[in-house]
Scaffold this motif. Structure first.
Motif, PDB file in Angstrom:
ATOM      1  N   LEU A   7      78.301  73.257   2.257  1.00 39.71           N
ATOM      2  CA  LEU A   7      79.535  72.761   2.876  1.00 39.71           C
ATOM      3  C   LEU A   7      80.766  73.261   2.128  1.00 39.71           C
ATOM      4  O   LEU A   7      81.755  73.668   2.743  1.00 39.71           O
ATOM      5  CB  LEU A   7      79.537  71.234   2.926  1.00 39.71           C
ATOM      6  N   ALA A   8      80.686  73.251   0.806  1.00 40.63           N
ATOM      7  CA  ALA A   8      81.826  73.653  -0.008  1.00 40.63           C
ATOM      8  C   ALA A   8      82.196  75.121   0.186  1.00 40.63           C
ATOM      9  O   ALA A   8      83.364  75.495   0.065  1.00 40.63           O
ATOM     10  CB  ALA A   8      81.536  73.380  -1.484  1.00 40.63           C
ATOM     11  N   HIS A   9      81.220  75.971   0.496  1.00 36.51           N
ATOM     12  CA  HIS A   9      81.469  77.404   0.611  1.00 36.51           C
ATOM     13  C   HIS A   9      81.391  77.929   2.037  1.00 36.51           C
ATOM     14  O   HIS A   9      81.371  79.150   2.245  1.00 36.51           O
ATOM     15  CB  HIS A   9      80.492  78.172  -0.287  1.00 36.51           C
ATOM     16  N   ALA A  10      81.369  77.047   3.018  1.00 42.19           N
ATOM     17  CA  ALA A  10      81.276  77.470   4.421  1.00 42.19           C
ATOM     18  C   ALA A  10      82.531  78.242   4.824  1.00 42.19           C
ATOM     19  O   ALA A  10      83.648  77.910   4.411  1.00 42.19           O
ATOM     20  CB  ALA A  10      81.087  76.256   5.318  1.00 42.19           C
ATOM     21  N   GLN A  11      82.344  79.255   5.618  1.00 40.89           N
ATOM     22  CA  GLN A  11      83.435  80.067   6.142  1.00 40.89           C
ATOM     23  C   GLN A  11      83.874  79.499   7.496  1.00 40.89           C
ATOM     24  O   GLN A  11      83.378  78.456   7.923  1.00 40.89           O
ATOM     25  CB  GLN A  11      82.973  81.519   6.293  1.00 40.89           C
ATOM     26  N   ASP A  12      84.755  80.191   8.191  1.00 30.78           N
ATOM     27  CA  ASP A  12      85.182  79.789   9.532  1.00 30.78           C
ATOM     28  C   ASP A  12      85.326  81.035  10.404  1.00 30.78           C
ATOM     29  O   ASP A  12      86.427  81.436  10.767  1.00 30.78           O
ATOM     30  CB  ASP A  12      86.498  79.010   9.466  1.00 30.78           C
ATOM     31  N   PRO A  13      84.192  81.663  10.758  1.00 26.46           N
ATOM     32  CA  PRO A  13      84.263  82.881  11.568  1.00 26.46           C
ATOM     33  C   PRO A  13      84.710  82.576  12.995  1.00 26.46           C
ATOM     34  O   PRO A  13      84.594  81.439  13.466  1.00 26.46           O
ATOM     35  CB  PRO A  13      82.821  83.396  11.547  1.00 26.46           C
ATOM     36  N   GLY A  62      68.525  80.733   9.430  1.00 26.65           N
ATOM     37  CA  GLY A  62      68.713  80.094   8.134  1.00 26.65           C
ATOM     38  C   GLY A  62      70.163  79.846   7.759  1.00 26.65           C
ATOM     39  O   GLY A  62      70.460  79.511   6.615  1.00 26.65           O
ATOM     40  N   HIS A  63      71.073  79.989   8.705  1.00 27.19           N
ATOM     41  CA  HIS A  63      72.488  79.726   8.436  1.00 27.19           C
ATOM     42  C   HIS A  63      72.667  78.216   8.328  1.00 27.19           C
ATOM     43  O   HIS A  63      72.424  77.494   9.289  1.00 27.19           O
ATOM     44  CB  HIS A  63      73.368  80.305   9.536  1.00 27.19           C
ATOM     45  N   PRO A  64      73.120  77.712   7.182  1.00 25.62           N
ATOM     46  CA  PRO A  64      73.003  76.281   6.887  1.00 25.62           C
ATOM     47  C   PRO A  64      74.021  75.337   7.506  1.00 25.62           C
ATOM     48  O   PRO A  64      73.727  74.159   7.691  1.00 25.62           O
ATOM     49  CB  PRO A  64      73.120  76.230   5.366  1.00 25.62           C
ATOM     50  N   VAL A  65      75.231  75.806   7.848  1.00 28.87           N
ATOM     51  CA  VAL A  65      76.282  74.866   8.245  1.00 28.87           C
ATOM     52  C   VAL A  65      76.811  75.179   9.641  1.00 28.87           C
ATOM     53  O   VAL A  65      77.106  76.328   9.969  1.00 28.87           O
ATOM     54  CB  VAL A  65      77.453  74.892   7.232  1.00 28.87           C
ATOM     55  N   VAL A  66      76.935  74.118  10.442  1.00 32.77           N
ATOM     56  CA  VAL A  66      77.592  74.203  11.743  1.00 32.77           C
ATOM     57  C   VAL A  66      78.783  73.264  11.739  1.00 32.77           C
ATOM     58  O   VAL A  66      78.843  72.313  10.959  1.00 32.77           O
ATOM     59  CB  VAL A  66      76.669  73.839  12.926  1.00 32.77           C
ATOM     60  N   ALA A  67      79.716  73.542  12.620  1.00 27.69           N
ATOM     61  CA  ALA A  67      80.864  72.663  12.836  1.00 27.69           C
ATOM     62  C   ALA A  67      80.869  72.257  14.296  1.00 27.69           C
ATOM     63  O   ALA A  67      80.408  73.011  15.167  1.00 27.69           O
ATOM     64  CB  ALA A  67      82.167  73.394  12.505  1.00 27.69           C
ATOM     65  N   SER A  68      81.407  71.079  14.562  1.00 25.56           N
ATOM     66  CA  SER A  68      81.592  70.706  15.959  1.00 25.56           C
ATOM     67  C   SER A  68      82.494  71.741  16.607  1.00 25.56           C
ATOM     68  O   SER A  68      83.480  72.191  16.016  1.00 25.56           O
ATOM     69  CB  SER A  68      82.224  69.324  16.056  1.00 25.56           C
ATOM     70  N   ARG A  76      81.667  68.939   9.952  1.00 27.22           N
ATOM     71  CA  ARG A  76      80.679  69.994   9.697  1.00 27.22           C
ATOM     72  C   ARG A  76      79.362  69.335   9.288  1.00 27.22           C
ATOM     73  O   ARG A  76      79.361  68.243   8.714  1.00 27.22           O
ATOM     74  CB  ARG A  76      81.164  70.928   8.581  1.00 27.22           C
ATOM     75  N   TRP A  77      78.241  70.000   9.544  1.00 22.87           N
ATOM     76  CA  TRP A  77      76.920  69.481   9.227  1.00 22.87           C
ATOM     77  C   TRP A  77      76.122  70.545   8.494  1.00 22.87           C
ATOM     78  O   TRP A  77      76.053  71.696   8.935  1.00 22.87           O
ATOM     79  CB  TRP A  77      76.172  69.079  10.491  1.00 22.87           C
ATOM     80  N   CYS A  78      75.510  70.154   7.359  1.00 18.06           N
ATOM     81  CA  CYS A  78      74.626  71.059   6.636  1.00 18.06           C
ATOM     82  C   CYS A  78      73.189  70.701   6.993  1.00 18.06           C
ATOM     83  O   CYS A  78      72.718  69.591   6.690  1.00 18.06           O
ATOM     84  CB  CYS A  78      74.841  70.922   5.127  1.00 18.06           C
ATOM     85  N   TYR A  79      72.488  71.630   7.633  1.00 19.87           N
ATOM     86  CA  TYR A  79      71.082  71.415   7.988  1.00 19.87           C
ATOM     87  C   TYR A  79      70.190  71.316   6.750  1.00 19.87           C
ATOM     88  O   TYR A  79      69.237  70.560   6.736  1.00 19.87           O
ATOM     89  CB  TYR A  79      70.569  72.582   8.860  1.00 19.87           C
ATOM     90  N   VAL A  80      70.478  72.101   5.747  1.00 19.45           N
ATOM     91  CA  VAL A  80      69.634  72.159   4.552  1.00 19.45           C
ATOM     92  C   VAL A  80      69.654  70.836   3.789  1.00 19.45           C
ATOM     93  O   VAL A  80      68.613  70.297   3.418  1.00 19.45           O
ATOM     94  CB  VAL A  80      70.068  73.330   3.633  1.00 19.45           C
TER      95      VAL A  80
END
Length: 85
Positions: A7-13, A62-68, A76-80
């Motif tokens: 979550l701390a290092h998630a980007q915003d593509p 395996g991409h760990p984080v999604v955002a609404s 944001r949600w971390c699956y891992v």
């Protein structure tokens, strides 16, 4: 609140398909809510949707984080780590 490195290092593509779920658009499927992958911009449907494409994307890539990807929501949600951020 707990945190994780994902979550701390998630980007915003940029979203790859801003008009909706990538797979549902390709197959004529339907969705309930949308989630955007914060690693690659894939837009997938939530687990309340028939095909659960956002979770399937995590399982395959395996991409760990999604955002609404819903208007007015910014969580944001971390699956891992199973954490909301």
């Amino acid at each position: 609140m707990s945190t994780c490195d994902h979550l701390a290092h998630a980007q915003d593509p940029a979203p790859r398909t801003p008009e909706g779920c990538e797979e549902c658009l390709a197959t004529g499927g339907r969705w309930v809510h949308l989630r955007k992958c914060l690693s690659c911009g894939h837009v997938g449907c939530c687990d309340s949707s028939p095909n659960k494409h956002a979770t399937a994307h995590f399982s395959q890539e395996g991409h760990p984080v999604v955002a609404s990807f819903e208007p007015g929501e910014n969580w944001r949600w971390c699956y891992v780590d199973n954490l909301l951020g």
